[in-house]
Enzyme design. Structure first.
Site, PDB file in Angstrom:
ATOM      1  N   CYS A 139      34.191  51.887 -10.293  1.00  0.00           N
ATOM      2  CA  CYS A 139      35.439  51.484 -10.937  1.00  0.00           C
ATOM      3  C   CYS A 139      35.926  52.560 -11.904  1.00  0.00           C
ATOM      4  CB  CYS A 139      35.244  50.162 -11.671  1.00  0.00           C
ATOM      5  SG  CYS A 139      36.710  49.640 -12.561  1.00  0.00           S
ATOM      6  N   CYS A 142      37.484  51.213 -15.112  1.00  0.00           N
ATOM      7  CA  CYS A 142      36.543  50.692 -16.111  1.00  0.00           C
ATOM      8  C   CYS A 142      35.840  51.832 -16.835  1.00  0.00           C
ATOM      9  CB  CYS A 142      35.463  49.835 -15.456  1.00  0.00           C
ATOM     10  SG  CYS A 142      36.042  48.739 -14.188  1.00  0.00           S
ATOM     11  N   ASP A 143      35.433  52.862 -16.104  1.00  0.00           N
ATOM     12  CA  ASP A 143      34.506  53.853 -16.646  1.00  0.00           C
ATOM     13  C   ASP A 143      35.091  55.249 -16.835  1.00  0.00           C
ATOM     14  OD1 ASP A 143      32.550  51.872 -16.626  1.00  0.00           O
ATOM     15  OD2 ASP A 143      32.047  52.283 -14.536  1.00  0.00           O
TER      16      ASP A 143
END
Ligand code: NDP
Length: 317
Positions: A139, A142-143
């Site tokens: 992701c 997300c990261d």
């Protein structure tokens, strides 16, 4: 977590992506008092994406989290009962159907909409597990933040891979896109964004065979033209390794009762969201190997709710 023991409802929706929330909007406006369990990833896959530019009604685009928040609020406005919890087991042998939540609470329901979506796939390398949370991610949204001014690689040649590579290029110092074929599968507009971005290097015909690093990912072992007589080993130095190679439908707990294809997508009666179990409908990515778009998921959630209403009214429920 909802701790009440067993409960009987008219209409249960499992999943909180565009399909689940849209089904909840329609079902609640039809006075069906739907109960919706959000599942493992509240808001679904769109909460892990950045800008959504192709959902009708947002001429300037919208972030995935905002879009999903709006859909949830719209369902709640009409009385949908949206709960935290994961469906862990089902018994669809006879109505009312039974769905176990979090391994303990059993919900009995007259009708069920399966909108459990799909989950990111990994390559299956031991190193992906070894470096989980230490440089491996599925992701970028997300990261990606953790890789500002660093070098990262994205695996895949579809729209997701191109989107993630483009997003990461806005943060990282450089992005490798590792593509196993000699071409990208992504739509033309996404391909152009990648190929015209000076911070992205596309490595066509490369496969990843391993990762290396002392305290986290420091590089990837690649092979160019794997299996060919002229195959070539290539190592790249990277700080982050992002998977974007597609998804697996979340249908395992329904497989004893409904038909699925080889990959696990739930098969419905063509042109409808009906499964072969009366009163059990499937909507969104769990049943869609073809389009897999937020808007098609929302549309199928709407269709599932309408069919569910007809089913319940025919039963006089
Ligand atoms: P896709 O299935 O379209 O693409 C998966 C990619 O991963 C392919 O390039 C595939 O390679 C590659 N791949 C699969 N397995 C491996 C492996 N083991 N090793 C290396 N590479 C592998 O998935 P996406 O998630 O990209 O897209 C899913 C759907 O969602 C599509 O319909 C897409 O159009 C849509 N989408 C739309 C977006 C938008 O419009 N904004 C954004 C994101 C997705 P190969 O080509 O060789 O099979």
């Amino acid at each position: 977590m909802d701790t009440n023991k067993n409960e009987k409802v008219r209409c249960l929706i499992i999943g909180s992506g565009p399909a689940g929330y849209t089904a909840a909007i329609y079902a609640s406006r039809a006075n069906l008092s739907p109960v919706l369990y959000e599942g493992i990833q509240p808001g679904g896959q769109l909460t892990t994406t950045t800008e959504v530019e192709n959902f009708p009604g947002y001429p300037e685009g919208v972030t995935g989290t905002t879009l999903m928040d709006d859909l949830r609020k719209q369902a709640e406005r009409f009385g949908a009962d949206i709960r935290v919890g994961i469906a862990t087991q089902t018994d669809l042998s006879v109505a009312p159907y039974k769905v176990t939540i979090d391994g303990e609470k059993v919900i009995e329901t007259d009708a069920l909409i399966i909108a459990t979506g799909a989950t990111a796939k990994y390559l299956g390398l031991a190193d992906e597990q070894k470096y989980a949370g230490m440089g491996v991610s599925a992701c970028a949204t997300c990261d990606g933040f953790f890789y500002r001014k660093k070098v990262v690689a994205v695996v895949g040649g579809g729209d997701t891979a191109c989107e993630e590579a483009t997003y990461l290029a806005s943060l990282a110092s450089h992005v490798y896109l590792i593509v196993r074929k000699p071409y990208l599968r992504a739509s033309k507009v996404m391909q152009d964004r990648v190929l015209n971005n000076p911070k992205i290097t596309v490595l066509f015909e490369h496969n990843t065979v391993g990762l290396f690093g002392e305290n986290g990912v420091e590089g990837a072992h690649l092979v160019k033209r794997l299996g060919e007589p002229d195959e070539e080993k290539v190592d790249i130095a990277i700080d982050g390794f992002f998977l974007a190679i597609g998804h697996k439908p979340n249908s395992d707990i329904f497989k004893p009762w409904v038909d699925t294809d080889d990959v696990g997508y739930i098969q419905t009666i063509p042109g409808t969201p009906k499964t072969k179990v009366p009163g059990v409908f499937a909507a969104g990515d769990v049943a869609d190997p073809h389009y897999r778009q937020a808007i098609t998921a929302a549309g199928s959630g709407c269709a599932a709710a309408i069919e569910m209403e007809r089913y319940l009214s025919e039963l006089g429920k």
